[in-house]
Design a protein around this motif. Structure first.
Motif, PDB file in Angstrom:
ATOM      1  N   MET A   1       0.833  15.664   1.930  1.00  0.00           N
ATOM      2  CA  MET A   1       0.447  14.155   1.804  1.00  0.00           C
ATOM      3  C   MET A   1       1.400  13.422   0.777  1.00  0.00           C
ATOM      4  O   MET A   1       1.619  12.419   0.632  1.00  0.00           O
ATOM      5  CB  MET A   1      -1.057  14.163   0.738  1.00  0.00           C
ATOM      6  CG  MET A   1      -2.420  14.250   1.790  1.00  0.00           C
ATOM      7  SD  MET A   1      -2.180  12.962   2.991  1.00  0.00           S
ATOM      8  CE  MET A   1      -2.401  11.253   1.937  1.00  0.00           C
ATOM      9  N   PHE A   2       1.904  14.379  -0.196  1.00  0.00           N
ATOM     10  CA  PHE A   2       2.804  13.749  -1.140  1.00  0.00           C
ATOM     11  C   PHE A   2       4.143  13.489  -0.229  1.00  0.00           C
ATOM     12  O   PHE A   2       4.736  12.543  -0.639  1.00  0.00           O
ATOM     13  CB  PHE A   2       3.323  14.967  -2.146  1.00  0.00           C
ATOM     14  CG  PHE A   2       4.213  14.348  -3.313  1.00  0.00           C
ATOM     15  CD1 PHE A   2       3.895  13.276  -4.066  1.00  0.00           C
ATOM     16  CD2 PHE A   2       5.485  14.892  -3.778  1.00  0.00           C
ATOM     17  CE1 PHE A   2       4.576  12.563  -5.003  1.00  0.00           C
ATOM     18  CE2 PHE A   2       6.204  14.473  -4.598  1.00  0.00           C
ATOM     19  CZ  PHE A   2       5.839  13.274  -5.384  1.00  0.00           C
TER      20      PHE A   2
ATOM     21  N   LEU B   1       4.228  12.203   2.394  1.00  0.00           N
ATOM     22  CA  LEU B   1       4.027  10.960   3.233  1.00  0.00           C
ATOM     23  C   LEU B   1       4.739   9.669   2.523  1.00  0.00           C
ATOM     24  O   LEU B   1       5.007   8.681   2.865  1.00  0.00           O
ATOM     25  CB  LEU B   1       2.512  10.960   3.260  1.00  0.00           C
ATOM     26  CG  LEU B   1       1.803  11.423   4.702  1.00  0.00           C
ATOM     27  CD1 LEU B   1       0.482  10.950   4.628  1.00  0.00           C
ATOM     28  CD2 LEU B   1       2.736  10.769   5.803  1.00  0.00           C
ATOM     29  N   VAL B   2       4.604  10.053   0.823  1.00  0.00           N
ATOM     30  CA  VAL B   2       5.228   8.944   0.240  1.00  0.00           C
ATOM     31  C   VAL B   2       6.628   8.572   0.736  1.00  0.00           C
ATOM     32  O   VAL B   2       6.861   7.423   0.912  1.00  0.00           O
ATOM     33  CB  VAL B   2       5.262   9.339  -1.390  1.00  0.00           C
ATOM     34  CG1 VAL B   2       5.912   8.518  -2.334  1.00  0.00           C
ATOM     35  CG2 VAL B   2       3.920   9.654  -2.030  1.00  0.00           C
ATOM     36  N   ALA B   3       7.418   9.776   0.937  1.00  0.00           N
ATOM     37  CA  ALA B   3       8.899   9.582   1.355  1.00  0.00           C
ATOM     38  C   ALA B   3       8.821   8.163   2.728  1.00  0.00           C
ATOM     39  O   ALA B   3       9.531   7.496   2.960  1.00  0.00           O
ATOM     40  CB  ALA B   3       9.828  10.669   1.643  1.00  0.00           C
ATOM     41  N   PHE B   4       8.018   8.893   3.626  1.00  0.00           N
ATOM     42  CA  PHE B   4       8.017   7.863   4.837  1.00  0.00           C
ATOM     43  C   PHE B   4       7.461   6.529   4.591  1.00  0.00           C
ATOM     44  O   PHE B   4       8.098   5.527   5.144  1.00  0.00           O
ATOM     45  CB  PHE B   4       6.904   8.558   5.862  1.00  0.00           C
ATOM     46  CG  PHE B   4       7.511   9.946   6.192  1.00  0.00           C
ATOM     47  CD1 PHE B   4       8.518  10.107   7.293  1.00  0.00           C
ATOM     48  CD2 PHE B   4       7.019  11.053   5.743  1.00  0.00           C
ATOM     49  CE1 PHE B   4       8.873  11.122   7.727  1.00  0.00           C
ATOM     50  CE2 PHE B   4       7.484  12.422   5.803  1.00  0.00           C
ATOM     51  CZ  PHE B   4       8.604  12.260   7.011  1.00  0.00           C
ATOM     52  N   PHE B   5       6.439   6.500   3.527  1.00  0.00           N
ATOM     53  CA  PHE B   5       5.732   4.930   3.626  1.00  0.00           C
ATOM     54  C   PHE B   5       7.027   4.379   2.596  1.00  0.00           C
ATOM     55  O   PHE B   5       7.135   2.973   2.755  1.00  0.00           O
ATOM     56  CB  PHE B   5       4.727   5.133   2.640  1.00  0.00           C
ATOM     57  CG  PHE B   5       3.502   5.518   3.550  1.00  0.00           C
ATOM     58  CD1 PHE B   5       3.503   5.532   4.933  1.00  0.00           C
ATOM     59  CD2 PHE B   5       2.192   5.894   2.797  1.00  0.00           C
ATOM     60  CE1 PHE B   5       2.513   5.880   5.626  1.00  0.00           C
ATOM     61  CE2 PHE B   5       1.149   6.218   3.625  1.00  0.00           C
ATOM     62  CZ  PHE B   5       1.206   6.324   4.984  1.00  0.00           C
ATOM     63  N   LEU B   6       7.967   4.926   1.546  1.00  0.00           N
ATOM     64  CA  LEU B   6       8.552   4.442   1.091  1.00  0.00           C
ATOM     65  C   LEU B   6       9.965   3.693   1.944  1.00  0.00           C
ATOM     66  O   LEU B   6      10.339   2.547   1.735  1.00  0.00           O
ATOM     67  CB  LEU B   6       9.481   5.473   0.169  1.00  0.00           C
ATOM     68  CG  LEU B   6       9.326   5.321  -1.354  1.00  0.00           C
ATOM     69  CD1 LEU B   6       9.891   6.634  -2.191  1.00  0.00           C
ATOM     70  CD2 LEU B   6       9.809   4.029  -1.943  1.00  0.00           C
ATOM     71  N   VAL B   7      10.174   4.528   3.044  1.00  0.00           N
ATOM     72  CA  VAL B   7      11.029   4.091   3.859  1.00  0.00           C
ATOM     73  C   VAL B   7      10.764   2.613   4.450  1.00  0.00           C
ATOM     74  O   VAL B   7      11.620   1.764   4.583  1.00  0.00           O
ATOM     75  CB  VAL B   7      11.464   5.060   5.140  1.00  0.00           C
ATOM     76  CG1 VAL B   7      12.263   4.599   6.054  1.00  0.00           C
ATOM     77  CG2 VAL B   7      12.086   6.263   4.575  1.00  0.00           C
ATOM     78  N   SER B   8       9.324   2.819   5.005  1.00  0.00           N
ATOM     79  CA  SER B   8       8.913   1.661   5.827  1.00  0.00           C
ATOM     80  C   SER B   8       8.678   0.161   4.874  1.00  0.00           C
ATOM     81  O   SER B   8       9.147  -0.678   4.822  1.00  0.00           O
ATOM     82  CB  SER B   8       7.818   1.721   6.475  1.00  0.00           C
ATOM     83  OG  SER B   8       6.726   2.407   5.671  1.00  0.00           O
ATOM     84  N   ALA B   9       8.410   0.741   3.520  1.00  0.00           N
ATOM     85  CA  ALA B   9       8.313  -0.438   2.602  1.00  0.00           C
ATOM     86  C   ALA B   9       9.356  -0.894   1.962  1.00  0.00           C
ATOM     87  O   ALA B   9       9.446  -2.147   2.007  1.00  0.00           O
ATOM     88  CB  ALA B   9       7.232   0.221   1.464  1.00  0.00           C
ATOM     89  N   SER B  10      10.416  -0.069   1.805  1.00  0.00           N
ATOM     90  CA  SER B  10      11.626  -0.636   1.330  1.00  0.00           C
ATOM     91  C   SER B  10      12.526  -1.304   2.739  1.00  0.00           C
ATOM     92  O   SER B  10      13.095  -2.355   2.172  1.00  0.00           O
ATOM     93  CB  SER B  10      12.619   0.615   0.883  1.00  0.00           C
ATOM     94  OG  SER B  10      12.868   1.444   1.846  1.00  0.00           O
ATOM     95  N   TYR B  11      12.222  -0.933   3.327  1.00  0.00           N
ATOM     96  CA  TYR B  11      12.813  -1.779   4.702  1.00  0.00           C
ATOM     97  C   TYR B  11      12.359  -3.142   4.687  1.00  0.00           C
ATOM     98  O   TYR B  11      12.813  -4.025   4.934  1.00  0.00           O
ATOM     99  CB  TYR B  11      12.617  -1.180   6.110  1.00  0.00           C
ATOM    100  CG  TYR B  11      13.244  -1.859   7.456  1.00  0.00           C
ATOM    101  CD1 TYR B  11      14.411  -1.916   7.577  1.00  0.00           C
ATOM    102  CD2 TYR B  11      12.373  -2.434   8.216  1.00  0.00           C
ATOM    103  CE1 TYR B  11      15.227  -2.532   8.609  1.00  0.00           C
ATOM    104  CE2 TYR B  11      12.866  -3.193   9.266  1.00  0.00           C
ATOM    105  CZ  TYR B  11      14.171  -3.123   9.462  1.00  0.00           C
ATOM    106  OH  TYR B  11      14.544  -3.582  10.591  1.00  0.00           O
ATOM    107  N   ARG B  12      10.807  -3.287   4.591  1.00  0.00           N
ATOM    108  CA  ARG B  12      10.185  -4.621   4.395  1.00  0.00           C
ATOM    109  C   ARG B  12      10.439  -5.437   3.249  1.00  0.00           C
ATOM    110  O   ARG B  12      10.554  -6.449   3.322  1.00  0.00           O
ATOM    111  CB  ARG B  12       8.652  -4.226   4.637  1.00  0.00           C
ATOM    112  CG  ARG B  12       8.078  -5.314   5.597  1.00  0.00           C
ATOM    113  CD  ARG B  12       6.497  -4.957   5.688  1.00  0.00           C
ATOM    114  NE  ARG B  12       5.944  -4.402   4.275  1.00  0.00           N
ATOM    115  CZ  ARG B  12       5.474  -3.169   4.268  1.00  0.00           C
ATOM    116  NH1 ARG B  12       5.228  -2.298   5.231  1.00  0.00           N
ATOM    117  NH2 ARG B  12       4.985  -2.652   3.155  1.00  0.00           N
ATOM    118  N   ALA B  13      10.376  -4.656   2.026  1.00  0.00           N
ATOM    119  CA  ALA B  13      10.350  -5.627   0.838  1.00  0.00           C
ATOM    120  C   ALA B  13      11.674  -5.889   0.275  1.00  0.00           C
ATOM    121  O   ALA B  13      11.816  -6.972  -0.384  1.00  0.00           O
ATOM    122  CB  ALA B  13       9.692  -4.689  -0.077  1.00  0.00           C
TER     123      ALA B  13
END
Lengths: 272, 262, 282
Positions: free
Chosen positions: A167-168, A170-182
């Motif tokens: 679960m922790f 997953l933060v890395a994966f979500f970080l990648v998609s969020a930073s690409y977008r944000a």
């Protein structure tokens, strides 16, 4: 009198005290449940006020030398000896609330299973997992043989810890998609934010630090090493804002605590 | 400090007096506060969830299971209660996953009361306020799963958050929920900004209940907090100046001031 | 036309593609042994000096408050600090406010004790997981033996040689907290400040900006900042551990994120330019 009350008990008196506490808690809960709604609120306020008052007075009351075994310089006031029993009492109360949570979970999942509602399979998994973990933890404690220990470790280390790490991660994966977008350069501020983020990231990693490692260890050019810039951003620019927000949060905490303690809070839960 | 230092004995009662006096003042004097964008968007988010026919997921964060019920969590609950009251007008379902078991009865009571106050006690459903777990990442997984299963139309995240903030908020983003977050946890603000539509930052979080309820106690408390912050700022500036000048002059005054604060 | 297709692809890039790239970026470097020397940060240097200055037979309270989730950073930090303590023959006890830390720490120290000639109960002890940190610490400070009562093996404090002469928090030489949560701040508020304890912390990267304030204020006398701090500490100790091994992997993952951010921005810029040129033609 109070020091005797809080003295550790052993043997039969320990069992009597435990049973007595259960009985007393049962009576208290029954009384509280039977109280009319209008009376519950003032009672909650009085208990909240007295609880807060104890800690406030203990903290602010002038202290004097109060030697205890092993600490001749220990300072305290007339309320200090009750800190430890009060802490234990609060720990016990907090521990009991986990029971409330478990009952709530069993109610929700039990109903779903009984009425074969949507998500019943998830509820079944919940019961299997809870019973398996509980049984093996008790067995491991009661009969700590190799099988029980290994079975428990299989669930705790093999499953629970692995799932926790996953679960922790997953933060890395979500970080990648969020930073690409944000991180899009749309305004001047966004550009500045992006550049700073990149410098901090480069300064934080070994490969990034290699980019400027050839700059001298001292002198003017030393300041242009990525790790030095990162350090400046974190310790000066960023920490100043963190401190400023922390002041506001501290005062905010004090205000909400005062409102709850003095019964000034209004709202759905606190007052109607 | 195990016990209050002389300076704390002065400062805490002083700040407390500011807050209490302003609360009393606000009961007879009208106070206005500036517009906070994230909070005005609450109605929009409720409306969007209602239009889509999807539920709202509201969380009060983690708090710390190590220290009993936290003030931050209570403040978050007071904001969420306002959201529940507003959503009751449209009968929009609100799901509240609870992290700390100690918060469960408090949350249940608050939500029940909110529905009662709006004259919709029928909307209260025990299954909507559920304790999930008090383990950080199990909670994150459970809330993310909940958001996906319920196809949340709006998510509201107020309170203390840690590394799970991104997991929850990104899940909301992926199901297309309109998201509003507010946290005093400074380290999580960037994650919320990257994934949410509106973010209430830092101590704006404490202004939220005052802004939403327009209730004199909350408004007065907010003004009291600002006065206390002003005093604190003056102390910081004077202290820094005194220490700087005393060091330049080689005097021991700086050390005396530092000792006073330690 | 080709540029337009690329832009369209960048716009609709599936997040699963990004996730796959990240998996590759993290995994591949683990198959290669690349040792990179890194400059030692001010914080790590300070921490190393503080631990190095501890006199032999000092008594350290090792607060381990991490779980499998933050193992990537906190495990390497714990190990590096334990190696330093054990090399210096310093006595320590472990206390956890995270249920997983108890087992994780026990495994780690048990695996190391033979190498450094340590004995459980004599040179170190594990007091396991305790709940309600605030209230626990309020009782712990003035009366350690009563509050701790017994270690995870069921041995009473009175029967543990490592606990001889330890009555109150004043008897603790230094407090080390390895944490991935708020426990460091609670330790500072309820133990360090009350007893003016010398305290150091090893924290996850995301906690650095908050903890730097605690370092500046003197509440902490040393700090190990994230995985990078663990790599630096391992380098100081002259030992290649898990942190050094993960160094390249973490670097490549960060570089990938930077590359993706740049890619996203290139797309935004091209799109902006194309739309303005269309507007210009109209």
């Amino acid at each position: 009198m109070f020091s005797n009350l809080f003295h550790p008990l052993h043997g039969s008196s320990w069992y009597i005290a435990i049973l007595g506490c259960f009985a007393l808690a049962g009576i208290l809960i029954a009384i509280l449940q039977s109280l009319p709604h209008a009376l519950r609120r003032p009672l909650i306020r009085i208990v909240t006020f007295l609880g807060g008052l104890y800690y406030a007075v203990e903290y602010f009351w002038p202290t004097h030398s109060m030697p205890i075994p092993g600490s001749p310089k220990h300072m305290g006031n007339f309320l200090t000896p009750f800190i430890s029993p009060a802490a234990n009492m609060l720990s016990v109360i907090a521990g009991w609330t986990i029971g409330l949570g478990t009952i709530n979970l069993c109610q929700i999942h039990g109903k779903r299973l009984l009425h074969a509602k949507e998500g019943k399979l998830n509820s079944l998994v919940f019961f299997i997992a809870m019973i398996a973990m509980f049984t093996l933890a008790v067995l491991k404690q009661a009969h700590p043989n190799l099988i029980n220990k290994n079975l428990y470790m299989l669930l705790f280390e093999g499953l629970y810890q692995a799932l926790d790490s996953t679960m922790f991660a997953l933060v890395a994966f979500f970080l990648v998609s969020a930073s690409y977008r944000a991180f899009r350069v749309r305004t001047g501020e966004a550009t500045l934010l992006m550049v700073i983020a990149m410098v901090v990231m480069l300064g934080q990693i070994a490969l990034g630090q290699q980019l400027t490692i050839h700059l001298p260890d001292h002198g003017f050019w030393h300041n242009f090493r990525v790790e030095i810039i990162r350090d400046w951003i974190l310790t000066k620019a960023s920490s100043a804002s963190v401190r400023a927000i922390a002041f506001g949060i501290g005062i905010g905490n004090l205000a909400v605590a005062l409102r709850v303690w003095l019964g000034l809070e209004r709202g759905a839960f606190f007052d109607s | 400090m195990e016990h209050a230092s002389p300076l704390v004995r002065i400062m805490v009662p002083l700040f407390s007096t500011c807050i209490v006096v302003m609360i009393q003042t606000a009961r007879w004097k009208q106070i206005k506060i500036r517009r906070i964008h994230g909070l005005t968007a609450i109605e929009e988010a409720i409306g969007r969830a209602t239009e889509m026919g999807r539920p709202m997921v509201c969380t009060t964060g983690l708090g710390t299971a190590r220290a009993g019920i936290e003030i931050v969590t209570l403040q978050a609950l007071s904001i969420i209660t306002y959201i529940v009251r507003s959503s009751a007008k449209f009968a929009t379902k609100a799901v509240l996953p609870v992290f700390d078991p100690q918060m469960l009865p408090v949350t249940q009571e608050a939500v029940r009361e909110a529905y009662n106050l709006e004259g919709r006690p029928d909307l209260y459903n025990t299954e909507d306020i559920r304790f999930l777990t008090n383990n950080q990442f199990s909670y994150a997984a459970a809330v993310a799963g909940l958001i996906w299963r319920e196809k949340a139309g709006a998510t509201f995240m107020f309170g203390n958050y840690y590394a799970e903030s991104l997991i929850i908020a990104e899940s909301g983003n992926q199901v297309g929920a309109i998201q509003i977050a507010g946290t005093p946890a400074t380290m999580q603000i960037p994650f919320f900004i990257a994934t949410c539509d509106y973010v209430i930052i830092g101590d704006e979080f404490y202004a939220a209940s005052a802004y939403l309820s327009k209730e004199p106690t909350a408004l007065g408390s907010l003004v009291g907090q600002d006065i206390a912050k002003g005093l604190l700022l003056i102390i910081v500036i004077l202290g820094s100046a005194a220490i700087t000048f005393s060091q330049m002059a080689g005097s021991s005054l700086g050390k005396t001031i530092l000792d006073l604060f330690s | 036309m080709q540029t337009r297709n690329v832009i369209r692809y960048l716009n609709r890039i599936d997040r699963r593609v990004l996730y796959t790239l990240l998996i590759i970026a993290i995994t591949i470097p683990f198959f290669f042994t690349i040792q990179i020397r890194v400059p030692i940060s001010r914080q790590t240097e300070q921490l190393y000096k503080v631990v190095e200055a501890l006199p032999q037979n000092s008594f350290v309270l090792f607060g381990a408050d991490w779980s499998a989730s933050t193992r990537g950073e906190n495990r390497a930090q714990s190990k590096a600090l334990l190696i330093h303590l054990m090399r210096k023959k310093i006595h320590f006890i472990i206390l956890c406010f995270d249920p997983q830390a108890k087992t994780l720490m026990q495994e780690m120290v048990t695996g190391m004790q033979k190498e450094y000639g340590y004995t459980d109960g004599v040179d170190w002890a594990n007091f396991g997981y305790r709940t309600d940190q605030v209230n626990f610490l309020k009782g712990f400070g003035p009366d350690i033996p009563t509050t701790l009562s017994m270690d995870i093996n069921g041995k009473r404090v009175q029967d543990l040689p490592v606990m001889r002469g330890i009555h109150t928090a004043h008897d603790i030489t230094m407090l080390i907290n390895v944490s991935g949560s708020t426990t460091t701040e609670t330790y500072i508020d309820y133990l360090q400040g009350s007893y003016n304890l010398k305290m150091v912390a090893a924290v996850t990267s995301v906690m650095i900006p908050e903890m730097i304030n605690r370092l500046d204020s003197g509440q902490l006398v040393g700090m190990m900042p994230g995985l990078q701090g663990a790599i630096e500490y391992e380098q100081k100790l002259g030992y290649i551990g898990k942190a050094s091994a993960a160094s390249v992997s973490a670097s490549v993952a960060h570089l990938l994120i930077i590359a993706l951010i740049l890619l996203g921005n290139i797309y935004t810029l091209i799109e902006k330019r194309m739309s303005s040129s269309v507007r210009g033609r109209n």
